[in-house]
Design a protein around this motif. Structure first.
Motif, PDB file in Angstrom:
ATOM      1  N   CYS A 364      68.047  55.834  24.302  1.00  0.00           N
ATOM      2  CA  CYS A 364      69.167  56.955  24.442  1.00  0.00           C
ATOM      3  C   CYS A 364      69.433  56.945  25.746  1.00  0.00           C
ATOM      4  O   CYS A 364      70.932  56.992  25.702  1.00  0.00           O
ATOM      5  N   THR A 365      68.548  56.855  26.661  1.00  0.00           N
ATOM      6  CA  THR A 365      70.174  56.819  27.827  1.00  0.00           C
ATOM      7  C   THR A 365      71.518  55.424  27.379  1.00  0.00           C
ATOM      8  O   THR A 365      72.039  56.208  28.216  1.00  0.00           O
ATOM      9  N   GLU A 366      70.374  54.556  26.981  1.00  0.00           N
ATOM     10  CA  GLU A 366      71.365  52.746  26.819  1.00  0.00           C
ATOM     11  C   GLU A 366      72.700  53.940  26.818  1.00  0.00           C
ATOM     12  O   GLU A 366      73.659  54.083  25.927  1.00  0.00           O
ATOM     13  N   VAL A 367      72.559  54.394  24.728  1.00  0.00           N
ATOM     14  CA  VAL A 367      73.170  54.690  23.855  1.00  0.00           C
ATOM     15  C   VAL A 367      73.908  56.511  24.623  1.00  0.00           C
ATOM     16  O   VAL A 367      75.463  56.045  24.618  1.00  0.00           O
ATOM     17  N   MET A 368      73.458  57.040  25.521  1.00  0.00           N
ATOM     18  CA  MET A 368      74.223  57.980  26.330  1.00  0.00           C
ATOM     19  C   MET A 368      75.486  57.482  27.753  1.00  0.00           C
ATOM     20  O   MET A 368      76.314  57.584  26.936  1.00  0.00           O
ATOM     21  N   LYS A 369      74.918  56.863  27.819  1.00  0.00           N
ATOM     22  CA  LYS A 369      75.661  55.600  29.141  1.00  0.00           C
ATOM     23  C   LYS A 369      77.326  54.873  28.222  1.00  0.00           C
ATOM     24  O   LYS A 369      78.555  55.987  28.527  1.00  0.00           O
ATOM     25  N   ALA A 370      76.212  54.514  26.842  1.00  0.00           N
ATOM     26  CA  ALA A 370      77.460  53.658  26.556  1.00  0.00           C
ATOM     27  C   ALA A 370      78.625  54.160  24.930  1.00  0.00           C
ATOM     28  O   ALA A 370      79.677  53.731  25.510  1.00  0.00           O
ATOM     29  N   ASN A 371      78.452  55.614  25.594  1.00  0.00           N
ATOM     30  CA  ASN A 371      79.337  56.472  24.547  1.00  0.00           C
ATOM     31  C   ASN A 371      79.639  57.333  25.147  1.00  0.00           C
ATOM     32  O   ASN A 371      80.646  58.647  24.701  1.00  0.00           O
ATOM     33  N   ASN A 372      78.701  57.402  26.553  1.00  0.00           N
ATOM     34  CA  ASN A 372      80.059  58.851  27.271  1.00  0.00           C
ATOM     35  C   ASN A 372      79.518  60.016  27.446  1.00  0.00           C
ATOM     36  O   ASN A 372      80.010  61.272  27.335  1.00  0.00           O
ATOM     37  N   LEU A 373      78.818  59.955  27.106  1.00  0.00           N
ATOM     38  CA  LEU A 373      77.210  61.559  25.884  1.00  0.00           C
ATOM     39  C   LEU A 373      76.671  61.812  27.290  1.00  0.00           C
ATOM     40  O   LEU A 373      75.964  61.354  28.482  1.00  0.00           O
ATOM     41  N   LYS A 374      76.872  63.102  27.769  1.00  0.00           N
ATOM     42  CA  LYS A 374      76.775  63.809  29.136  1.00  0.00           C
ATOM     43  C   LYS A 374      75.465  64.133  28.703  1.00  0.00           C
ATOM     44  O   LYS A 374      74.803  65.038  30.066  1.00  0.00           O
TER      45      LYS A 374
END
Length: 767
Positions: A364-374
């Motif tokens: 999830c950390t990777e997905v949030m980073k890849a999609n600019n999710l804060k």
């Protein structure tokens, strides 16, 4: 279950049912009432010689013609001969009128010579037939053929149409399961009262109820469970209330274990959908995700971020929005659901998600980073929006609970508002351009135990929230009531929980004109029809007593039956009243402390609430000798979560003066808290006083140092009552109150010597 705490701060007068005598005088006991109805003299008589004139486009309306013919056969035992042209004599004329604006609009003209129904579309004809059905005698119901010689329809002219397009009921079949036959009965009741949406909550932590061919374990494993703590509560309550007994048809033995559950095959669901469509009820399926998915996760552990299932701080472990296998599963499931349900709407749920496992997941950390999710809230929005794009590829529209606002919402999603403690949610959604369906917990969660205020609260519900302009209000599609079934284990209990409350909502959404007293009179006529249909509805409340009763020298129990033909039976040995129990006399003297149990019975044998009345003998309590100096009460506020009033901490965090037994708006800001209101109440005459305390969550009332009403513990809005004998003058008053978080209800009413309920006036409260 979605836990709901509603905001009701004002004191209100209790609402009473109209008398049976008034009900008998009504010629037009239609619920919901038509938009325009002009009474006329005389009546139209349907007999075996009546002719039915069909509309020009007969094939388009063949279903509605069949429904009308079935209705007539239920009355007079035969169908009507049809003709394509108007003839003289006794005729019913069905006529298509393309000038009508809406698909459900219709007109009806009834004279002694002719009955004419005009509609633009099949749905309009069907709504007209529902109106005609309610003008026929209740004796036609519950039979395939009748033996009446004629059906008399009172003369009238009416124009009718609905105000709201979404007039819905929700049924949770996951926590407790319901048969195909019961769903059809449920649909019949929706159609009778012109409701047009059935939202089926098909999956949750406790059970997966719809066959998915690509994932057979969802029903092989996920549809069955051992008894849980909610079942245990139901079993305990069943000792005093047979309606709380779990339906035995959903209990099986497998591998030496007792299991509860069931599911609908896709073939069964197709049958249910077709049955509903013939009655112009649209079924909207809900497959709740990413939370509330434990039944699926136990069958397919790969769905979580770490392969584990269980419970977090508040809710169950959700599926993982950061693995492509999760989306493949979700899309496979919804592909089958989209093909099965013709409705253009699919409900994703997306509420009450325990996000701690997401926060701890490297994926999830990777997905949030890849999609600019804060935040994990934005991660949920990412999941919802991705699923919405998939829904669109299937030609479907996404509906979600109002948590889909958090982290950002797509302008094309439909928001279903339920969290009454977040009052700006529907306003924000409407201003954002989203359509909104209103379903706030108070008063539209029908799993909340009904009391004498429930019908009135529903009837006075306003679908459009405050703060919207007339243009913004067009985003409000309508409303629905929800039935969450953790503690509704049987079909009888379900009937009791939603009927007759649903009839009040039907009138709000169809007619949207407030005439409560007239509605209650029409409702009284409806009970006989519900008896014939085998509906285990909640009977009107009995009055003239409280749960804890007091007498000084001698008391008198006098209870008047609110419906014609109703009998009230009682016991004094602690047993549940039945049809063999003695009938309560008009006046029953009370001379010794005792416990009496009462229950009302309809002419069809439907039993109402079981009342337990405790009687104790007391002397009048003397007032204080000094007069209080200041008007109002002191309110002490305690921060924290207190499950009962006895747990409220010793030291208040703040204090203020209030005018009455109220909690000021905004106190607590949605958090859990405790409150204590103290002062004195002035009693204008020496008498026995009955007090009625309505709480969400819990509260206790003390007068003169004695507990009068115990309505403690966290629960939905519920009224409880008690009595005390008081001499004229000032008496110490204390109300302890606890709120579990969300919104709150606190209302105190009283009556004198069994009279009308009324609020305590500000001038009668002092410090």
């Amino acid at each position: 279950m979605r836990r709901v705490f509603a905001l009701t701060l004002s004191l209100a007068l209790g609402m009473g049912l109209g008398t049976a005598a008034h009900a008998q005088d009504l010629r037009y006991p239609i619920v919901p009432y038509p938009q325009q109805l002009v009474p006329m003299e005389g009546s139209f008589v349907i007999t075996g010689s009546t002719r039915l004139v069909l509309p020009a486009n007969t094939r388009l309306f063949s279903n509605e013609v069949a429904q009308l013919q079935s209705l007539v056969r239920q009355g007079i035992g035969t169908t009507l001969k049809t003709t394509a042209s108007t003839t003289s004599g006794n005729v019913i004329v069905l006529k298509q009128d393309l000038s009508l604006a809406g698909e459900e609009d219709y007109t009806m003209t009834v004279s002694p010579k002719q009955l004419q129904i005009s509609a633009k579309a099949p749905a309009g004809f069907f709504r007209a037939i529902a109106t005609l059905r309610q003008l026929m005698p209740p004796a036609i119901e519950g039979r395939s053929t009748g033996s009446l010689r004629a059906l008399n329809i009172p003369a009238l002219q009416l124009n009718d149409h609905p105000v709201y397009s979404w007039r819905g009921m929700h049924l949770d079949v996951s926590r407790h399961f319901f048969s195909v036959s019961y769903l059809k009965k449920f649909i019949d009741l929706l159609a009778l009262y012109k409701m047009n949406k059935l939202h089926l909550h098909l999956t949750d932590d406790q059970g997966w109820r719809i066959e998915i061919k690509k994932y057979p374990l969802l029903t092989e494993k996920g549809a069955w469970r051992e008894f849980n703590n909610q079942d245990s509560v139901c079993m305990e309550k069943a000792k005093d209330n047979p309606d709380m007994e779990i339906d035995k048809e959903h209990i099986i033995q497998r591998d030496g274990k007792t299991l509860y559950g069931g599911f609908y095959t896709q073939a069964q669901m197709k049958d249910i959908i077709a049955y509903a469509a013939a009655r112009h009820v649209e079924i909207i399926p809900e497959i709740d995700m990413p939370g509330h998915m434990m039944a699926a996760i136990r069958a397919y552990p790969f769905l979580t971020c770490d392969g584990k299932s269980g419970w977090g701080k508040d809710f169950s472990t959700p599926i993982c929005p950061c693995n492509e296998t999760t989306f493949r599963f979700a899309e496979d499931v919804f592909t089958e659901i989209a093909a099965l349900f013709p409705s253009k709407y699919l409900h994703l749920g997306a509420d009450e998600v325990e996000k701690t496992s997401w926060a701890a997941s490297p994926a999830c950390t990777e997905v949030m980073k890849a999609n600019n999710l804060k935040s994990v809230e934005e991660l949920q929005s990412y999941f919802v929006k991705r699923m919405e794009r998939f829904f669109h590829s299937k030609g479907k529209v996404l509906i979600g609970w109002d948590e889909i606002l958090e982290g950002g919402i797509s302008p094309t999603a439909i928001l279903m508002y339920w969290r009454a403690w977040v009052p700006d949610a529907p306003v924000k959604a409407a201003r954002h351009g989203n359509q909104v369906i209103m379903t706030p917990g108070n008063p539209l969660y029908f799993d909340a135990t009904p009391d004498r205020n429930s019908i009135g609260n529903v009837y006075h519900f306003e679908p459009v929230p405050k703060g919207l302009t007339a243009e913004e209000a067009k985003s409000i599609m309508g409303a629905q009531a929800n039935i969450w079934t953790e503690y509704i284990p049987s079909e009888k209990r379900t009937d009791y929980m939603f009927m007759p409350r649903m009839t009040a909502l039907a009138e709000v959404l169809w007619t949207h004109k407030k005439d409560y007293d007239n509605y209650l009179q029409r409702l009284n006529v409806q009970y006989a029809r519900l008896d014939q249909l085998g509906v285990h509805y909640r009977l009107p409340d009995l009055d003239g007593f409280t749960e804890d009763n007091v007498f000084v020298d001698q008391g008198m129990l006098a209870v008047k039956a609110p419906l014609t033909g109703m009998t009230i039976r009682y016991t004094t040995d602690g047993s549940i009243p039945g049809m063999q129990s003695p009938v309560l006399p008009a006046s029953l003297p009370i001379t010794t402390p005792q416990t009496i149990r009462l229950a009302a019975f309809s002419p069809a044998g439907n039993r109402g609430d079981i009342y337990t009345l405790r009687y104790r003998q007391e002397s009048y309590i003397k007032p204080v000798t000094t007069n209080p100096a200041k008007q109002g009460l002191q309110l002490d506020y305690f921060k924290g979560a207190f499950k009962t009033t006895t747990k409220i901490k010793a030291t208040a965090d703040s204090s203020m003066r209030v005018s009455n037994v109220i909690i000021p708006e905004g106190l607590g800001h949605g958090d859990a808290f405790g409150a204590r209101l103290q002062g004195f109440v002035y009693v204008p005459e020496t008498a026995i006083y009955s007090f009625f305390l309505t709480c969400d969550d819990g509260g206790r009332l003390y007068i003169g140092g004695k507990e009068v009403v115990n309505n403690d513990g966290w629960h939905a809005p519920l009224q409880k009552s008690g009595q005390i004998a008081l001499e004229k003058g000032w008496h110490p008053l204390k109300v302890d109150f606890v709120e579990g978080g969300g919104g709150y209800t606190l209302k105190l009413e009283y009556s004198v010597n069994g009279g009308k309920l009324q609020p305590i006036q500000n001038s009668n409260l002092a410090l």
